[in-house]
Structures are given as C-alpha cells and as structure tokens.
Design an enzyme around this catalytic site. Structure first.
Site, short mmCIF file in Angstrom:
data_model
loop_
_atom_site.label_atom_id
_atom_site.label_comp_id
_atom_site.label_asym_id
_atom_site.label_seq_id
_atom_site.Cartn_x
_atom_site.Cartn_y
_atom_site.Cartn_z
N ASP A 223 31.27 4.93 75.37
CA ASP A 223 32.24 5.01 76.90
C ASP A 223 32.34 7.00 77.27
O ASP A 223 32.59 7.51 76.62
CB ASP A 223 33.04 4.34 75.88
CG ASP A 223 33.66 4.17 77.72
OD1 ASP A 223 33.39 3.64 78.88
OD2 ASP A 223 35.66 4.53 77.60
N SER A 224 32.88 6.87 78.74
CA SER A 224 32.31 7.91 79.33
C SER A 224 34.31 8.21 78.21
O SER A 224 34.66 9.82 78.39
CB SER A 224 32.94 7.81 80.49
OG SER A 224 33.88 7.04 80.74
N TYR B 205 33.07 9.03 84.44
CA TYR B 205 32.04 8.25 84.66
C TYR B 205 32.30 8.07 85.92
O TYR B 205 31.22 7.88 87.05
CB TYR B 205 30.95 7.56 83.80
CG TYR B 205 30.76 8.36 83.18
CD1 TYR B 205 30.82 9.58 82.73
CD2 TYR B 205 29.35 7.31 81.97
CE1 TYR B 205 29.98 10.04 81.31
CE2 TYR B 205 29.08 8.01 81.18
CZ TYR B 205 28.95 9.59 80.39
OH TYR B 205 28.75 9.93 79.61
N GLY B 206 33.04 6.78 86.45
CA GLY B 206 32.63 6.28 88.18
C GLY B 206 33.16 6.93 89.02
O GLY B 206 32.43 6.40 90.00
N CYS C 86 30.94 0.98 78.28
CA CYS C 86 31.33 1.17 79.46
C CYS C 86 31.29 0.10 80.54
O CYS C 86 30.03 0.36 81.23
CB CYS C 86 31.42 2.68 79.80
SG CYS C 86 31.32 3.71 81.41
N ASN C 87 31.78 -0.11 81.05
CA ASN C 87 31.20 -0.84 82.63
C ASN C 87 30.25 -0.09 83.50
O ASN C 87 29.30 -0.80 84.38
CB ASN C 87 32.34 -1.18 84.16
CG ASN C 87 33.15 -2.79 82.97
OD1 ASN C 87 33.89 -2.44 81.74
ND2 ASN C 87 32.55 -4.05 82.92
N THR C 88 30.69 1.07 84.19
CA THR C 88 30.27 1.96 84.55
C THR C 88 28.85 2.36 84.59
O THR C 88 27.43 2.24 84.95
CB THR C 88 30.41 3.87 85.15
OG1 THR C 88 31.95 3.10 86.15
CG2 THR C 88 29.90 4.64 86.01
N GLU D 41 43.37 8.50 80.35
CA GLU D 41 42.29 9.46 79.44
C GLU D 41 43.57 10.39 78.02
O GLU D 41 43.31 11.36 77.65
CB GLU D 41 41.08 9.82 79.63
CG GLU D 41 39.96 9.52 80.21
CD GLU D 41 39.02 9.48 78.64
OE1 GLU D 41 39.29 9.94 78.05
OE2 GLU D 41 39.27 7.99 78.65
N CYS E 40 37.07 -2.57 84.01
CA CYS E 40 36.61 -1.44 83.96
C CYS E 40 37.30 -1.51 82.21
O CYS E 40 38.72 -1.97 81.97
CB CYS E 40 36.88 0.05 84.22
SG CYS E 40 37.65 2.11 83.34
N THR E 41 36.62 -0.91 81.00
CA THR E 41 36.90 -0.78 79.34
C THR E 41 37.99 -0.09 79.31
O THR E 41 38.84 -0.31 78.50
CB THR E 41 35.84 -0.53 78.85
OG1 THR E 41 35.29 0.97 78.97
CG2 THR E 41 35.12 -1.88 78.59
N HIS E 42 38.48 0.91 80.59
CA HIS E 42 40.07 1.18 80.66
C HIS E 42 40.67 0.44 80.93
O HIS E 42 41.93 0.78 80.05
CB HIS E 42 40.04 2.99 81.32
CG HIS E 42 39.68 4.06 80.98
ND1 HIS E 42 37.80 3.38 80.72
CD2 HIS E 42 39.49 4.84 80.02
CE1 HIS E 42 37.53 4.93 80.17
NE2 HIS E 42 38.53 6.03 80.00
#
Length: 268
Positions: free
Chosen positions: A8-9, A40-41, A71-73, A149, A181-183
C-alpha cells in the site's frame, strides 16, 4: 505455507493485513508501506503505475507467492500492468460499489474515495455495469489519508474534515456508504459519530482475503495448519512508526506472530 506480500502507499493496507491475519494467520506476510510517497491519490496516473510496479517487482523478488495490492488507487492505475509483468497471483482491491448497489434500500449510495480512484477508467467502467436506478454520490476524501498516516484517525481535525466530505452524501439521503480507500475503515468510529448507526458501511477487506485464499488454494499453498506465521513490516519512510501504527490500528494480536520491522532501501 505461503509468503504473501501486501502493498500500500502507507498504512491503509493494514486493514487488509488485519483481515488476512484473522482468516489466514498461518502464513508469512511482508507488508510494504511506501509512506515516503503517501498519499498516492493525488499523484499522476503514470507515476502511480510505475511506482506500484517497481514495488510489486521487489516483493516478488523476495519470494512472495502472491501479492495483494492493498491500495484502491494503485489497483485502479496499475493492476493490469502488474499482472502482465509478474507471474504470481496479484489480488487487487476496488470500491465495493456493486455490493453497495445491492444492499441499498433507497438506491442512494455514497462513495468516499481518492480523486485518482474516482477518475480512473477502471472505476468508471465498473460503475457503468451497475443498475442505472441506483444513484452514486461520489466524493473525494482529500486530506484524509495524510491525517490517518500521521496517527490522527480519531482526532478532532479528522472529524471536522470528514464532516465536510460526508455532507453531500448525507444531504443526498444515502443509506449506504462505500469506503473506497483502504485507509478509510480506520475512520469507522468517526463516520458513525457523524452519520449514526443506521447507514450501511461497505468495506471489501473480507472479500479481498477470500479471493487471496482461493488463489492460494489454486497454488496448493492454502495450508490449514494451526499456528501463526511471521510478519515483516517494510517502510520507505520510518519502520518504527509503521510498526507502532500497526499495533495501534490493527485488531489482530501481533504478539502471536514473529514480527520484524525494517526500512525499505532503494528499489528499482
């Protein structure tokens, strides 16, 4: 026993790793967070595709039997190229808009995702396959990932920003919200505070891990033995911070695993 890479980012993919450790604790995992470049988005499609491929190549070179692009992006921008380049199973994530359209009672669904995901061809192609009688309220969650983050998922600043992003979704009367978004699963508590318990939250972590399990079975790597494997955390920014975030955000008992954290060196 399999070695599974999760990329993931930043810390968002920990929501996928958490579910993987719940369903498949016996395997070994490498979690790679590109936190030096998160989020990343807001980056260009070309940059996201190139960086994602580089990092997945690195995981494959470490002996991973399968990789989850958590990561979706990155999935939206790079999954096709990654699958064409690497010969191991690559599992991606995408916003759960299809299950959301099926579960919504009033056919109004909110989609909270990154700008890059919402603009991607992959997302819009998926959207075009869904019933036209379902209305999707798309909202970019700008600024949320950096707050998560930095360890502020439950903070007041995050709550205020989240309230602004959710306002159009709430005003439209959506009864279902896709966490695109996985976040964003780490914002559940704040979302509930703002929208209440009645709205249905769609998170695809369980579906992603079930797909991973199917892929491992096809490789004859779905070892059902008891016990817990190892977990290696790699960060392009700060490995100690990543480990502390994992301990804070994840519900899995990391003490049941042999855990190590390292800084990610230069990869090409």
């Amino acid at each position: 026993m399999a070695l599974i890479g999760v990329f993931d980012s930043g810390v968002g993919g920990l929501s996928i790793l958490d579910e993987a450790l719940r369903q498949l604790p016996q395997h070994d995992y490498v979690y790679l967070a590109d936190s030096a470049n998160a989020p990343y988005g807001e980056k260009s499609s070309a940059w996201i595709a190139a960086r994602s491929l580089t990092l997945c190549r690195h995981l494959a070179s470490q002996g991973c039997d399968a990789i989850v692009v958590a990561c979706n992006t990155a999935t939206a921008e790079a999954i096709k190229q990654i699958r064409e380049t690497l010969s191991i199973p690559i599992i991606g994530v995408e916003p759960g808009i299809k299950p959301a359209s099926m579960q919504s009672q009033n056919n109004i669904v909110g989609v909270l995702a990154t700008e890059a995901t919402l603009k991607s061809d992959k997302f819009n192609a998926l959207l075009n396959t869904l019933p036209t009688d379902c209305r999707f309220i798309k909202q970019a969650g700008a600024g949320l990932v950096p707050l998560i983050e930095s360890g502020k998922a439950d903070g007041e600043e995050t709550l205020e920003l989240l309230a602004k992003h959710l306002e159009p979704i709430q005003d439209a009367g959506a009864d279902t919200l896709v966490l695109g978004c996985t976040h964003y699963p780490f914002l559940r508590k704040s979302i509930r505070k703002l929208l209440g318990e009645s709205i249905t939250l769609i998170d695809t972590s369980d579906a992603v891990v079930r797909q991973l399990k199917r892929q491992l079975e096809s490789l004859q790597k779905a070892n059902l033995a008891m016990g817990h494997g190892t977990v290696l955390f790699l960060s392009s920014k700060n490995e100690v911070s990543l480990l502390l975030m994992a301990q804070d955000l994840m519900s899995a008992d990391l003490n049941s695993h042999i855990v190590e954290a390292r800084i990610l060196g230069e990869v090409r």
